[in-house]
Design an enzyme around this catalytic site. Sequence first.
Site, PDB file in Angstrom:
ATOM      1  N   SER A 145       0.921  -1.156   0.027  1.00  0.00           N
ATOM      2  CA  SER A 145      -0.040  -0.080  -0.138  1.00  0.00           C
ATOM      3  C   SER A 145       0.980   1.326   0.007  1.00  0.00           C
ATOM      4  CB  SER A 145      -1.038  -0.042   1.380  1.00  0.00           C
ATOM      5  OG  SER A 145      -1.465   1.250   1.541  1.00  0.00           O
ATOM      6  N   TYR A 158      -2.021  -0.490  11.236  1.00  0.00           N
ATOM      7  CA  TYR A 158      -1.942  -0.896   9.819  1.00  0.00           C
ATOM      8  C   TYR A 158      -0.786  -0.478   9.264  1.00  0.00           C
ATOM      9  CZ  TYR A 158      -3.448  -1.880   5.141  1.00  0.00           C
ATOM     10  OH  TYR A 158      -3.527  -2.474   3.519  1.00  0.00           O
ATOM     11  N   LYS A 162       2.454  -2.290   7.523  1.00  0.00           N
ATOM     12  CA  LYS A 162       2.778  -2.132   6.185  1.00  0.00           C
ATOM     13  C   LYS A 162       4.285  -1.721   5.848  1.00  0.00           C
ATOM     14  CE  LYS A 162      -0.838  -3.474   3.982  1.00  0.00           C
ATOM     15  NZ  LYS A 162      -0.709  -4.934   2.971  1.00  0.00           N
TER      16      LYS A 162
END
Length: 351
Positions: A145, A158, A162
């Site tokens: 991402s 999150y 990542k």
Amino acid sequence: MTEHRPAPRTVVITGASGGIGRACAAAFAARGDRLALIARGRAGLDGAVHQAERAGAAKAIAIEADVADPDAVEAAARRAEEELGPIDVWVNDAFSSVFAPFTEITPEEFRRVTEVSYLGYVYATGAALRRMLPRGRGTVVQVGSAIAYRGIPLQTAYSGAKHAIQGWHEALRCELLASGTAVRTTMVQMPAVNTPQFDWVRSRLPRRAQPVPPIYQPEIAARAVLYAADHPARREYWVGASTVATLIANAVAPGLLDRYLARTGFDSQQTDEPRPADGPDNLFEPADRDTDFGAHGRFDRKARARSRQQQAAHALGNLGAAAARTAGRVIPGLRPAPPVPRTATEAGPGA
């Protein structure tokens, strides 16, 4: 003229019951590949298998497994090879998250997000490499991402996962290159995507969660993963003009981006609708155990079905590859030498 169709491959996809993973299953199925689809939710998995079969998969099997459990991942990899043959491509997409300010996330929740969204990639890649390295072939695609480079408010767990994947992936890629193996790992950095996650991720926001616009359909993400699996020599791919703009801005002026997101990041991740108190929650239990949510979320009217940036990037990549092949035929000395392993032990048989 007969259309060339690649030979079927064995492809494993984690997080395959919904969202990007579900769209990836359909994309690989359309190529006629054999699919092992891994997720926790039975209804979602069954829907993914049926969709893959309709799309043209040579065979598709559902494997219920939690990627946070390394033994379950290893068992899933073993079953995939027993039923479908040697794994050619492994796609890591499974994740979980919590929408909330950092101070409102419990240690247990933070640990769970990290175990699924980061360590799940680590465990799954380890299971894939234990099979690919001895054969000297195979590709692992990490679904990333823009958040891998640019953390955003309300997604601290999150964002941390990542970022961790990005650093680990870079280190692993260097090790694979140094060993001389033909096995590759590549990463695809995604934009905001219209997936069901915004209705089933645990949330403490006052309003319903949404991806930060512009929003793209999951099929765009799936095309990028398919392309990366076919062209794994590149270390990573950026999908969508918004991803490109975000990563460039973060590299040039990260402090300004901090201030911009501090002003806009809270409202841009919420709609005007209040969050339902009884919405699904997939952090510890699958939200799609009894209900198949499919690949798309509730943002079809807003989501873009095409990405000109992606189309241009793939076209340039294909043109460059064709030029290299032509140059190699005309001038043999320009052909890249095959990787030479340091030792037979490091490369494994067949390298």
